[in-house]
Scaffold this active site. Structure first.
Site, PDB file in Angstrom:
ATOM      1  N   ASP A 137      -1.698   6.873   6.120  1.00 63.23           N
ATOM      2  CA  ASP A 137      -2.821   6.102   5.590  1.00 63.23           C
ATOM      3  C   ASP A 137      -3.196   5.105   6.691  1.00 63.23           C
ATOM      4  OD1 ASP A 137      -4.529   4.308   4.416  1.00 63.23           O
ATOM      5  OD2 ASP A 137      -3.208   3.775   2.754  1.00 63.23           O
ATOM      6  N   TRP A 152       0.823  -1.218   0.000  1.00 64.77           N
ATOM      7  CA  TRP A 152       0.000   0.000   0.000  1.00 64.77           C
ATOM      8  C   TRP A 152       0.846   1.251   0.000  1.00 64.77           C
ATOM      9  CZ3 TRP A 152      -4.411  -0.537  -1.992  1.00 64.77           C
ATOM     10  CH2 TRP A 152      -5.087  -1.757  -1.876  1.00 64.77           C
ATOM     11  N   LYS A 205     -12.906  -0.908   6.139  1.00 68.22           N
ATOM     12  CA  LYS A 205     -12.243  -1.965   6.899  1.00 68.22           C
ATOM     13  C   LYS A 205     -12.711  -1.933   8.360  1.00 68.22           C
ATOM     14  CE  LYS A 205      -8.601  -1.734   3.539  1.00 68.22           C
ATOM     15  NZ  LYS A 205      -8.619  -3.064   2.936  1.00 68.22           N
TER      16      LYS A 205
END
Lengths: 360, 360
Positions: B172, B102, B196
């Site tokens: 993030d 990511w 999530k």
């Protein structure tokens, strides 16, 4: 539980059977033991929901095979930048037809990414009519011609399709997509936020002719690059899964209603009830040129705007909400998208008559 | 109805009481006669939902008054471009710490908008540990330092907060926001896709220190301009209203669970059950440096990957789904976000033992 008649311009009223089904399936979709909201976007369950929504949209709108359907994020205001980022690279300039607040916003945002020519504008006439195509100054070298097919604030709508020759026609159809049959092959690209005629906010549908992709400006974010999204079946990033599911249910409902021709007839019938009354009344007034009137958003003013508050209060008491006009134009506005019933419009007209009798 | 144990990395399992409430309120929210999905984002009903969600988020995370909370669209992959568009203008360069797939994606996308320095990378060690800060090569002139606090694919997580002096720290936190107490004042900006640990996909939360706004590059789309969104209470464009509502319900649920400290204890207890078993077993293996292991995503491999299919099939038969590891690393992955119960993790471990006994 009493449901209101919700005349909101968007997010807007949805078909009650869709909401009932969503409620019933909330904890357990089709025996999977999970909500659609909880599904991996890469699992077979959600992939089937996504594929079915796309197939139903293609069927309802008659989308040709050489067009991609993308499920994206950012709404029409996001697309105001995303469209030129993806398309204006083909030559660096674009034509915009300005018919109200929304197309004006689109045109302003596009200037950041290339040369923008206002091919026609209805602003001098306060956006009460759509400029005739004979008056448009189109550039045959433009990367595209942009229109907004229905302006929610001014209440004007295209009831004809512009002829743009070899220049692709791009339309913001946020507020009238799926309200009538259209010939998709006459457009290069169609985009629409879902929250007016299709489902919840947070989902943007983009229908794009394949040959127009692949020319994105280098500064285009990957998540908003049509080519990348098309190559990844709209799953380059996690799509707004629950919104896609609701749109899928709405599309099934539209099919059950008889498809686009039946829905157009329904929408024309509803709008006629309201416009006929407005035209017969001297107490209320709709300012729009009759040939360009929107079947989706009907703005009107009371004879005396000092009565506005009382009108809205009385409507609310009768279960009719969100009738206040946009702050930029004042007055009232009834948004009567697909999911608004004719009973809702009849109830509104009955109330308007009553209010006129009392205050006229 | 039997609910499954859903180990999906996102969209992911949600608290059952939240889904029950959403189902109950689907057609009529608090006697308004409409679904939250149908509400105008400018109506008082939705404004109250939006304000309460923000207030609860501020309370749970202890967000200082000089930070704005934005509800946006585009997910973390969108933010990979939106962050540099908004922040890199302060000097033109940024530091990225790469700890997995990511943060690597974030770093790649940022290059379009300025000069990007990889201050540290765990790639040589196959992303099985977080590089120590003593090894980072930070640029004191950078506009910001970017990290990903939890990598869902590799299963590494920051269990400490980097010190970046006057350079704002950007994180993030898509996959571990609201999983533990954090000191927001140590960050310049935090962003997270909701799907999530917070709610449905299609909503991105951005928490940004006020002084960092106002430096957006000219090519920043209005819809993704932090300053414009902050000035308009995240309503510069129509926000994803239903997703905000669901996140609001989840936040109430987290408050009822006892807030961040209680949730962290819960998450540690769950992760311990799984890691303790993995470490005791010679049949399963988690490759991550113990000090950097994620409490949210636990990747593991079976002794023989020819058994993977049988493992997944057996799990599915017992109502445990989405355990397949990311295609880039293979093996298995159990995502155990806030809404996964300890019973779910215990059931997984019981099954793993049984499978080991049969195949070990």
């Amino acid at each position: 539980m009493t449901r209101v008649f919700n005349f909101s311009p968007g997010p807007a009223t949805l078909p009650e059977p869709v909401l009932r089904q969503a409620a019933a399936e909330m904890l357990d979709w089709h025996g999977t033991g999970m909500s659609v909201m909880e599904m991996s976007h890469r699992g077979k369950e959600f992939i089937s929901i996504h594929a079915e929504a796309e197939a139903d949209l293609r069927e309802l709108m008659g989308i040709p095979a050489n067009y991609k359907v993308l499920f994206m994020q950012g709404g029409a205001i996001g697309e105001n930048a995303i469209v030129p980022m993806n398309l204006i690279g083909r030559g660096g300039k674009a034509d915009y037809v300005v018919t109200g607040d929304w197309s004006k916003k689109s045109q302003k945002e596009a200037k950041t990414f290339g040369t923008v020519n206002v091919a026609a504008s209805g602003e001098a006439g306060k956006f009460t009519s759509i400029p005739k195509q004979s008056e448009w100054k189109l550039d045959p070298e433009a990367a595209y011609v942009h229109i907004c097919s229905n302006e929610t604030i001014g209440g004007v709508q295209f009831h004809w399709t512009p002829e743009t020759g070899n220049v692709p026609l791009v339309a913001d159809m946020s507020s009238d997509i799926l309200s009538r049959p259209i010939d998709v092959s006459k457009y290069g690209l169609i985009y629409a936020g879902a929250q007016k005629n299709m489902g919840p906010s947070g989902l943007t549908i983009v229908i794009v002719r394949e040959d127009l992709m692949g020319h994105a400006l280098p500064i285009t974010p990957s998540a908003f690059n049509y080519q990348l999204q098309a190559e990844n079946d709209s799953m380059f990033n996690t799509p707004p899964t629950y919104a896609i599911y609701i749109v899928g249910l709405v599309l099934k409902h539209f099919k059950a209603m008889g498809g686009m021709a039946a829905i157009e007839a329904h929408n024309k019938a509803k709008a006629k009830v309201l416009y006929d009354y407005l035209d017969a009344s001297s107490f209320y007034k709709n300012p729009v040129n009759p040939a360009d009137r929107s079947l989706m958003n009907v703005p009107f003013k009371l004879k005396d705007d000092a009565l506005d508050e009382a009108f809205l209060k009385g409507a609310q008491a009768k279960g009719m909400i969100q009738l206040k006009g946009h702050r930029s134009v004042g007055g009232m506005r009834a948004s009567i998208y697909n999911a608004m019933s004719i009973e809702g419009v009849q109830a509104l007209v009955a109330y308007m008559k009553e209010f006129e009798a009392k205050n006229g």
